[in-house]
Design a protein around this motif. Structure first.
Motif, PDB file in Angstrom:
ATOM      1  N   GLY A 146     -12.880  61.964 -19.625  1.00  0.00           N
ATOM      2  CA  GLY A 146     -13.494  61.211 -20.713  1.00  0.00           C
ATOM      3  C   GLY A 146     -14.963  60.957 -20.480  1.00  0.00           C
ATOM      4  N   LEU A 147     -15.323  60.623 -19.236  1.00  0.00           N
ATOM      5  CA  LEU A 147     -16.726  60.408 -18.889  1.00  0.00           C
ATOM      6  C   LEU A 147     -17.537  61.682 -19.102  1.00  0.00           C
ATOM      7  CD1 LEU A 147     -18.997  58.699 -17.606  1.00  0.00           C
ATOM      8  CD2 LEU A 147     -18.170  59.454 -15.369  1.00  0.00           C
ATOM      9  N   VAL A 148     -16.987  62.818 -18.673  1.00  0.00           N
ATOM     10  CA  VAL A 148     -17.682  64.105 -18.841  1.00  0.00           C
ATOM     11  C   VAL A 148     -17.878  64.415 -20.328  1.00  0.00           C
ATOM     12  CG1 VAL A 148     -17.494  66.593 -18.493  1.00  0.00           C
ATOM     13  CG2 VAL A 148     -16.901  65.031 -16.633  1.00  0.00           C
ATOM     14  N   LEU A 149     -16.831  64.179 -21.125  1.00  0.00           N
ATOM     15  CA  LEU A 149     -16.949  64.415 -22.569  1.00  0.00           C
ATOM     16  C   LEU A 149     -18.021  63.527 -23.192  1.00  0.00           C
ATOM     17  CD1 LEU A 149     -13.253  64.724 -23.865  1.00  0.00           C
ATOM     18  CD2 LEU A 149     -14.948  66.539 -23.631  1.00  0.00           C
ATOM     19  N   GLY A 150     -18.011  62.243 -22.800  1.00  0.00           N
ATOM     20  CA  GLY A 150     -18.995  61.318 -23.348  1.00  0.00           C
ATOM     21  C   GLY A 150     -20.416  61.719 -23.007  1.00  0.00           C
ATOM     22  N   ILE A 151     -20.654  62.074 -21.756  1.00  0.00           N
ATOM     23  CA  ILE A 151     -21.995  62.495 -21.335  1.00  0.00           C
ATOM     24  C   ILE A 151     -22.403  63.777 -22.060  1.00  0.00           C
ATOM     25  CG2 ILE A 151     -23.337  63.375 -19.377  1.00  0.00           C
ATOM     26  CD1 ILE A 151     -21.760  61.457 -17.592  1.00  0.00           C
ATOM     27  N   ALA A 152     -21.459  64.704 -22.203  1.00  0.00           N
ATOM     28  CA  ALA A 152     -21.757  65.955 -22.904  1.00  0.00           C
ATOM     29  C   ALA A 152     -22.132  65.689 -24.361  1.00  0.00           C
ATOM     30  CB  ALA A 152     -20.554  66.893 -22.828  1.00  0.00           C
ATOM     31  N   GLY A 153     -21.407  64.778 -25.007  1.00  0.00           N
ATOM     32  CA  GLY A 153     -21.705  64.471 -26.401  1.00  0.00           C
ATOM     33  C   GLY A 153     -23.068  63.844 -26.582  1.00  0.00           C
ATOM     34  N   VAL A 154     -23.396  62.859 -25.743  1.00  0.00           N
ATOM     35  CA  VAL A 154     -24.698  62.202 -25.833  1.00  0.00           C
ATOM     36  C   VAL A 154     -25.814  63.191 -25.522  1.00  0.00           C
ATOM     37  CG1 VAL A 154     -26.174  60.455 -24.766  1.00  0.00           C
ATOM     38  CG2 VAL A 154     -23.802  59.897 -25.353  1.00  0.00           C
ATOM     39  N   THR A 155     -25.605  64.042 -24.498  1.00  0.00           N
ATOM     40  CA  THR A 155     -26.614  65.043 -24.135  1.00  0.00           C
ATOM     41  C   THR A 155     -26.867  66.004 -25.285  1.00  0.00           C
ATOM     42  OG1 THR A 155     -25.948  64.913 -21.806  1.00  0.00           O
ATOM     43  CG2 THR A 155     -27.224  66.843 -22.474  1.00  0.00           C
ATOM     44  N   LEU A 156     -25.787  66.456 -25.916  1.00  0.00           N
ATOM     45  CA  LEU A 156     -25.936  67.365 -27.055  1.00  0.00           C
ATOM     46  C   LEU A 156     -26.695  66.698 -28.187  1.00  0.00           C
ATOM     47  CD1 LEU A 156     -25.250  70.033 -28.495  1.00  0.00           C
ATOM     48  CD2 LEU A 156     -23.067  68.996 -29.188  1.00  0.00           C
ATOM     49  N   LEU A 157     -26.387  65.449 -28.467  1.00  0.00           N
ATOM     50  CA  LEU A 157     -27.045  64.738 -29.568  1.00  0.00           C
ATOM     51  C   LEU A 157     -28.538  64.589 -29.317  1.00  0.00           C
ATOM     52  CD1 LEU A 157     -26.629  63.149 -32.233  1.00  0.00           C
ATOM     53  CD2 LEU A 157     -26.429  61.094 -30.838  1.00  0.00           C
ATOM     54  N   LEU A 158     -28.912  64.309 -28.064  1.00  0.00           N
ATOM     55  CA  LEU A 158     -30.318  64.058 -27.741  1.00  0.00           C
ATOM     56  C   LEU A 158     -31.120  65.326 -27.478  1.00  0.00           C
ATOM     57  CD1 LEU A 158     -29.884  60.975 -25.351  1.00  0.00           C
ATOM     58  CD2 LEU A 158     -30.411  60.968 -27.788  1.00  0.00           C
ATOM     59  N   SER A 159     -30.458  66.486 -27.583  1.00  0.00           N
ATOM     60  CA  SER A 159     -31.129  67.739 -27.227  1.00  0.00           C
ATOM     61  C   SER A 159     -31.826  68.393 -28.408  1.00  0.00           C
ATOM     62  CB  SER A 159     -30.111  68.719 -26.643  1.00  0.00           C
ATOM     63  OG  SER A 159     -29.153  69.104 -27.625  1.00  0.00           O
ATOM     64  N   GLY A 160     -31.901  67.710 -29.537  1.00  0.00           N
ATOM     65  CA  GLY A 160     -32.441  68.312 -30.751  1.00  0.00           C
ATOM     66  C   GLY A 160     -33.829  68.888 -30.602  1.00  0.00           C
ATOM     67  N   ASN A 161     -34.703  68.198 -29.864  1.00  0.00           N
ATOM     68  CA  ASN A 161     -36.078  68.681 -29.674  1.00  0.00           C
ATOM     69  C   ASN A 161     -36.305  69.137 -28.239  1.00  0.00           C
ATOM     70  OD1 ASN A 161     -36.916  68.072 -32.346  1.00  0.00           O
ATOM     71  ND2 ASN A 161     -37.073  65.902 -31.780  1.00  0.00           N
ATOM     72  N   GLY A 162     -35.248  69.625 -27.617  1.00  0.00           N
ATOM     73  CA  GLY A 162     -35.386  70.095 -26.248  1.00  0.00           C
ATOM     74  C   GLY A 162     -35.668  68.980 -25.263  1.00  0.00           C
ATOM     75  N   PHE A 163     -35.159  67.779 -25.540  1.00  0.00           N
ATOM     76  CA  PHE A 163     -35.353  66.593 -24.681  1.00  0.00           C
ATOM     77  C   PHE A 163     -36.827  66.218 -24.547  1.00  0.00           C
ATOM     78  CE2 PHE A 163     -31.438  68.633 -23.144  1.00  0.00           C
ATOM     79  CZ  PHE A 163     -30.541  67.604 -23.389  1.00  0.00           C
ATOM     80  N   ALA A 164     -37.620  66.589 -25.556  1.00  0.00           N
ATOM     81  CA  ALA A 164     -39.039  66.208 -25.541  1.00  0.00           C
ATOM     82  C   ALA A 164     -39.172  64.845 -26.228  1.00  0.00           C
ATOM     83  CB  ALA A 164     -39.881  67.259 -26.266  1.00  0.00           C
ATOM     84  N   PHE A 165     -39.016  63.785 -25.449  1.00  0.00           N
ATOM     85  CA  PHE A 165     -39.049  62.438 -26.007  1.00  0.00           C
ATOM     86  C   PHE A 165     -40.435  61.836 -25.866  1.00  0.00           C
ATOM     87  CE2 PHE A 165     -34.567  62.422 -24.147  1.00  0.00           C
ATOM     88  CZ  PHE A 165     -34.015  62.934 -25.304  1.00  0.00           C
ATOM     89  N   GLY A 166     -40.878  61.151 -26.929  1.00  0.00           N
ATOM     90  CA  GLY A 166     -42.058  60.326 -26.808  1.00  0.00           C
ATOM     91  C   GLY A 166     -41.684  59.007 -26.159  1.00  0.00           C
ATOM     92  N   ALA A 167     -42.678  58.179 -25.868  1.00  0.00           N
ATOM     93  CA  ALA A 167     -42.427  56.903 -25.201  1.00  0.00           C
ATOM     94  C   ALA A 167     -41.542  55.998 -26.057  1.00  0.00           C
ATOM     95  CB  ALA A 167     -43.750  56.211 -24.882  1.00  0.00           C
ATOM     96  N   ASP A 168     -41.784  55.976 -27.369  1.00  0.00           N
ATOM     97  CA  ASP A 168     -40.981  55.121 -28.253  1.00  0.00           C
ATOM     98  C   ASP A 168     -39.521  55.573 -28.284  1.00  0.00           C
ATOM     99  OD1 ASP A 168     -43.134  53.580 -28.819  1.00  0.00           O
ATOM    100  OD2 ASP A 168     -43.474  54.357 -30.841  1.00  0.00           O
TER     101      ASP A 168
END
Length: 293
Positions: free
Chosen positions: A131-153
């Motif tokens: 379950g932990l692996v699935l959860g991390i995979a889901g969050v990672t996939l969701l946040l990968s939209g811009n190649g993990f290029a996050f601004g400070a905000d």
């Protein structure tokens, strides 16, 4: 038999009202934050809601008295359940989408499962790790939209959303023993105290412009006050009274689903294959964590 079936029916209806009411609050908060800052908006709505809850307590002729030995636990629960969950979660919504904020917040059962290991000496089973692996995979996939290029905000929003889930989970593990007061009294105290702290911080540091409120913003504010922090608490307690806790908790996983769909409709947020896959992975992991019961 008939009574049990009637309880399940009423409980399921109350669960649906609670889930829909809390879910719709996610996009409406985003709309409200375009006009008022987060701590001020959530704090003021919470103070109004606590007065409504207090009136319900009086109508039930229940006592507001807090046993002296329960005060530290009440304050700790107020911090984790209201200030951290509502306050930090609302601030996070300034910087992340509803999809991101909702899924990150609803990873709470996974963190609770991890905290239960050192605190309650409950070792995670293979199912929990999966379950932990699935959860991390889901969050990672969701946040990968811009190649993990996050601004400070954006990074700040992600950290705050995770922090609200982690602190809420920690509070659930450390404060497992129910407070010796009626549930509605507990919520009235927690919402009142936690939102008072938010309101004070909002006035001191956010410098809100009261006149910035439009009719649309006012409608969002009234909804946030009456429905998620008023009606939904009453229906949630009825849900818990009539359905098994694990059934009720698992059923609440529909909240981020409805939240994401309503955000796509109301705010035009993206809801494509990546979002659906991320939601399936994350909520699948959360469901496994909840099955520990």
């Amino acid at each position: 038999m008939v009574s049990a079936r009637h309880d399940r029916t009423i409980g399921t209806l109350c669960l649906g009202v609670t889930a829909f009411g809390w879910a719709l609050n996610w996009p409406l908060i985003k709309l409200l934050l375009q006009q008022w800052p987060p701590l001020f908006a959530r704090g003021l709505a919470g103070i109004c809601a606590s007065l409504i809850l207090g009136a319900l307590v009086l109508g039930r002729k229940e006592s507001f008295a807090v046993p002296r030995e329960a005060v530290p636990r009440l304050l700790f629960a107020t911090f984790t359940n209201v200030f951290a969950w509502m306050g930090l979660g609302t601030v996070a919504m300034k910087y992340v989408t509803v999809s991101e904020g909702a899924l990150l917040a609803y990873t709470m059962p996974i963190w609770a499962m991890l905290f239960a290991w050192p605190v309650l000496h409950t070792r995670p089973a293979a199912r929990d790790i999966f379950g932990l692996v699935l959860g991390i995979a889901g969050v990672t996939l969701l946040l990968s939209g811009n190649g993990f290029a996050f601004g400070a905000d954006k990074l700040l929003g992600i950290v705050l959303a995770l922090l609200c889930a982690i602190l809420f989970a920690l509070g659930n593990v450390l404060n497992r023993k129910p407070l010796p007061m009626p549930p509605l009294v507990v919520v009235a105290w927690q919402v009142g105290l936690g939102c008072a702290a938010m309101l004070i911080l909002g006035v001191l540091f956010e410098r809100p412009d009261i006149t910035a409120m439009t009719p649309l913003g006012l409608g969002c504010f009234v909804y946030m006050t009456l429905v998620p922090m008023g009606i939904c608490y009453v229906t949630w307690f009825e849900t818990l009274r009539r359905l098994p806790p694990t059934t009720a908790s698992t059923g609440m996983l529909i909240v981020p689903v409805i939240g994401m769909i309503s955000a796509a409709i109301i705010l035009g947020e993206p809801l494509g294959l990546r979002e659906w896959m991320a939601m399936a992975l994350t909520l699948g992991g959360v469901t496994l964590a909840l099955q520990r019961g």
